[in-house]
Design an enzyme around this catalytic site. Structure first.
Site, mmCIF file in Angstrom:
data_model
loop_
_atom_site.group_PDB
_atom_site.id
_atom_site.type_symbol
_atom_site.label_atom_id
_atom_site.label_comp_id
_atom_site.label_asym_id
_atom_site.label_seq_id
_atom_site.Cartn_x
_atom_site.Cartn_y
_atom_site.Cartn_z
ATOM 1 N N THR A 192 12.184 -7.926 -10.959
ATOM 2 C CA THR A 192 11.956 -9.154 -11.399
ATOM 3 C C THR A 192 10.524 -9.480 -10.564
ATOM 4 O O THR A 192 10.229 -9.270 -9.459
ATOM 5 C CB THR A 192 12.748 -10.046 -10.880
ATOM 6 N N ASN A 222 -8.218 3.910 8.156
ATOM 7 C CA ASN A 222 -7.578 2.776 9.207
ATOM 8 C C ASN A 222 -7.835 2.832 10.474
ATOM 9 O O ASN A 222 -7.705 1.988 11.297
ATOM 10 C CB ASN A 222 -6.258 2.794 8.748
ATOM 11 N N SER A 237 -3.380 -3.555 -0.661
ATOM 12 C CA SER A 237 -2.169 -4.230 -0.243
ATOM 13 C C SER A 237 -2.857 -5.889 0.226
ATOM 14 O O SER A 237 -3.867 -6.062 0.699
ATOM 15 C CB SER A 237 -1.827 -3.365 1.083
ATOM 16 N N ALA A 238 -1.710 -6.691 0.067
ATOM 17 C CA ALA A 238 -2.288 -8.098 0.195
ATOM 18 C C ALA A 238 -2.526 -8.598 1.719
ATOM 19 O O ALA A 238 -3.273 -8.998 2.256
ATOM 20 C CB ALA A 238 -1.364 -9.093 -0.395
ATOM 21 N N HIS A 239 -1.473 -7.959 2.750
ATOM 22 C CA HIS A 239 -1.245 -8.389 4.018
ATOM 23 C C HIS A 239 -2.733 -8.083 4.826
ATOM 24 O O HIS A 239 -2.860 -8.612 6.101
ATOM 25 C CB HIS A 239 -0.174 -7.919 4.703
ATOM 26 N N GLN A 268 -7.692 -0.546 3.250
ATOM 27 C CA GLN A 268 -8.659 -0.901 4.316
ATOM 28 C C GLN A 268 -10.046 -1.337 4.093
ATOM 29 O O GLN A 268 -10.740 -2.150 4.576
ATOM 30 C CB GLN A 268 -8.887 -0.072 5.493
ATOM 31 N N CYS A 309 2.865 6.040 19.932
ATOM 32 C CA CYS A 309 3.807 5.823 20.896
ATOM 33 C C CYS A 309 4.919 5.106 20.409
ATOM 34 O O CYS A 309 5.971 5.023 20.315
ATOM 35 C CB CYS A 309 3.250 5.655 22.002
ATOM 36 N N GLY A 329 0.814 -1.175 0.289
ATOM 37 C CA GLY A 329 0.104 -0.043 -0.022
ATOM 38 C C GLY A 329 0.942 1.234 -0.176
ATOM 39 O O GLY A 329 0.528 2.157 -0.637
HETATM 40 N N1 PLP Z 1 -2.982 2.685 3.516
HETATM 41 C C1 PLP Z 1 -3.802 2.274 4.684
HETATM 42 C C2 PLP Z 1 -5.168 3.202 4.660
HETATM 43 C C3 PLP Z 1 -3.177 1.507 5.607
HETATM 44 O O1 PLP Z 1 -3.927 1.102 6.683
HETATM 45 C C4 PLP Z 1 -1.890 0.822 5.469
HETATM 46 C C5 PLP Z 1 -1.492 0.125 6.231
HETATM 47 O O2 PLP Z 1 -1.747 0.132 7.458
HETATM 48 C C6 PLP Z 1 -1.306 1.446 4.359
HETATM 49 C C7 PLP Z 1 -1.712 2.336 3.297
HETATM 50 C C8 PLP Z 1 0.169 0.830 4.131
HETATM 51 O O3 PLP Z 1 0.083 -0.306 3.488
HETATM 52 P P1 PLP Z 1 1.393 -1.274 3.251
HETATM 53 O O4 PLP Z 1 1.315 -1.834 4.704
HETATM 54 O O5 PLP Z 1 0.919 -2.631 2.391
HETATM 55 O O6 PLP Z 1 2.690 -0.627 3.014
#
Ligand code: PLP
Length: 386
Positions: free
Chosen positions: A236, A150, A198-200, A178, A324, A71
C-alpha cells in the site's frame, strides 16, 4: 549544553515546509491511493505530484520512478533485480568503496553463483576509467558505481562511466543517495539506467526512497503482491512519506548552485581552520571533486572513537571512520581502499555540514577541536615526536 550538528551525511531533520505538506495525509486525507472512490483519488493525486517532483529532480519520466523504503532497498533491488533478469551473464562490476547496501548485496550474490569485480580506487577515492574498461567482459550484466561517497565525499566521473556502460551495452546503476540535492543529476545526459535516492538525507522523512529505472530496462521484483508501483514494488502506497519526499527533493534541487557555493565556502573555512590549528592531519577524499558539505580528516596518534566521544561531550555531533558503533572496530573499508594504514584510518573524523550550519557553529567547532586533539595525543602511547 550547546548542541552542534555536523553529521548531515548520516541524516537530516525534516524541514517544516516538508512536514506541513505531509501532516494532512496522516489526518483527514487518509485514503488508499489505489481505491477508486474520492478518498482514494485524493491520495492518488498526491502520489502523482510526489512522483513527478522526484522525476523532475533527475530528468526522468514519472513512470520511471518507483518508491521504495529508502536507499538500502533501492540498491538491493537495482542490483539483484537487474542481474537476475539479465540474459547477458552473471558478472557484476562495482567498486571497493560502495555503501554496504551495494557491497553486501554483491557479496550475497557471489554466494549464489555470480561473479563480482570490485574496482580499486586511487588515493582520492576515484575509480579509474581504464580499470573499468579492462574489467568489462562479454558476460557483464551490470555496472554499479556510486555517484558520491558517503564517507569521503569523492564524486565519481559518472557521465564518463555512463558512456562506457552504454558503449558496451551494459546496464548502469548508481547510488546517488549522497549526491542528490548537492550535484546536478540528469539521468539521460549521464546515461544512467538505474539510480537510488533516499529522502532522509535531504530533509525529508526517513523510510522512503526511490529507484529510477530507465524505460525498457529489464528488472525483476524483490517482492510480490499487489499492483502498486506498476506491480514492480507492491505494498500500500505510503502517501504521507511520498508527499514529504516530493517536497523535500523539490526544495533540495532549488538554487542548487548558489547553495553549493555557500556550503563550499563553509567547508573551506573549516578545512583551513583545522589545517592551520592542528599538526599531523590529512584530508581524506578528493580535494576539489567532493560533496560541498563533506570533510573527512585523519588525525595521527589518536582513536577516532575517543575523538567522537570527546566532541559529543562538547555537544558536537560528527562521525568516525571506523565501524565501532556497529560492534566492530574494523577501520572503514573506504579509508583502507584509498590506501590509509589501519592506525591512520582509526584516527578519522567525518564532518558533514548543511545549509543551516552557522558561522557561530563553525567557530565553536574550530575552538573546541584543537584542545581535544592535544589532550588525546598527550594520552596516546605514540607521541607526535615518535
Ligand atoms: N547509500 C549511501 C551512499 C548512503 O549514504 C546511505 C545511507 O547512509 C544508503 C545508501 C542507505 O540509505 P537508507 O538509509 O535510505 O537506507
Amino acid at each position: 549544553m550547546r548542541k552542534v550538528y555536523m553529521d548531515y551525511a548520516a541524516t537530516t531533520y525534516v524541514k517544516p515546509e516538508v512536514l506541513s505538506e505531509m501532516l494532512p495525509y496522516y489526518g483527514s486525507i487518509y485514503g488508499n491511493a489505489h481505491s477508486v472512490h474520492s478518498y482514494g483519488r485524493e491520495a492518488a493525486k498526491a502520489m502523482e505530484l510526489a512522483r513527478s517532483r522526484v522525476a523532475n529532480a533527475i530528468g526522468a519520466l514519472d513512470r520511471e520512478i518507483f518508491f521504495t523504503s529508502g536507499g538500502t532497498e533501492s540498491d538491493n533491488w537495482a542490483i539483484r533485480g537487474v542481474v537476475s533478469a539479465s540474459k547477458k551473464g552473471k558478472h557484476i562490476i562495482t567498486s571497493q568503496i560502495e555503501h554496504h547496501a551495494v557491497l553486501h548485496t554483491c557479496e550475497q550474490l557471489q554466494k549464489e553463483g555470480y561473479e563480482v569485480t570490485y574496482l580499486p580506487v586511487d588515493e582520492y577515492g576515484t575509480v579509474s576509467l581504464d580499470a573499468l574498461k579492462a574489467a568489462i567482459r562479454p558476460d557483464t550484466a551490470l555496472i554499479s558505481i556510486m555517484f558520491a561517497n558517503n564517507e569521503i565525499g569523492t564524486i565519481q566521473p559518472i557521465a564518463q562511466i555512463g558512456k562506457i556502460a552504454k558503449e558496451n551495452n551494459i546496464v548502469f546503476h548508481t547510488d546517488a543517495v549522497q549526491a542528490i540535492g548537492h550535484e546536478p543529476i540528469d539521468v539521460n545526459e549521464m546515461n544512467i539506467d538505474l539510480l537510488s535516492i533516499s529522502a532522509h538525507k535531504i530533509h525529508g522523512p526517513k523510510g522512503i526512497g526511490a529507484l529510477y529505472v530507465r524505460k525498457g530496462v529489464r528488472i525483476n521484483n524483490l517482492m510480490y503482491g499487489g499492483a502498486q508501483e506498476r506491480g514492480k514494488r507492491p505494498g500500500t502506497d505510503n502517501t504521507p512519506l511520498a508527499v514529504g519526499f516530493g517536497k523535500a527533493i523539490e526544495l533540495a534541487c532549488t538554487d542548487l548552485e548558489a547553495r553549493n557555493m555557500a556550503l563550499t565556502e563553509k567547508r573551506y573555512q573549516i578545512l583551513n581552520g583545522v589545517m592551520s590549528r592542528i599538526s599531523n592531519v590529512r584530508l581524506n577524499g578528493h580535494p576539489i571533486n567532493r560533496l560541498p558539505g563533506n570533510l573527512n580528516f585523519s588525525f595521527s596518534f589518536i582513536e577516532g572513537e575517543a575523538l567522537l566521544l570527546s566532541l559529543d561531550l562538547k555537544g558536537i555531533a560528527a562521525s568516525s571512520g571506523s565501524a565501532c558503533t556497529s560492534g566492530s572496530l574494523d577501520p572503514s573499508h573506504v579509508l583502507l581502499a584509498i590506501g590509509l594504514p589501519h592506525e591512520v584510518a582509526h584516527g578519522s573524523l567525518r564532518v558533514t555540514i548543511g545549509d543551516d550550519t552557522t558561522q557561530e557553529e563553525i567557530d565553536y567547532f574550530l575552538r573546541e577541536l584543537p584542545p581535544i586533539i592535544e589532550r588525546l595525543r598527550a594520552m596516546s602511547p605514540l607521541t607526535v615526536e615518535d
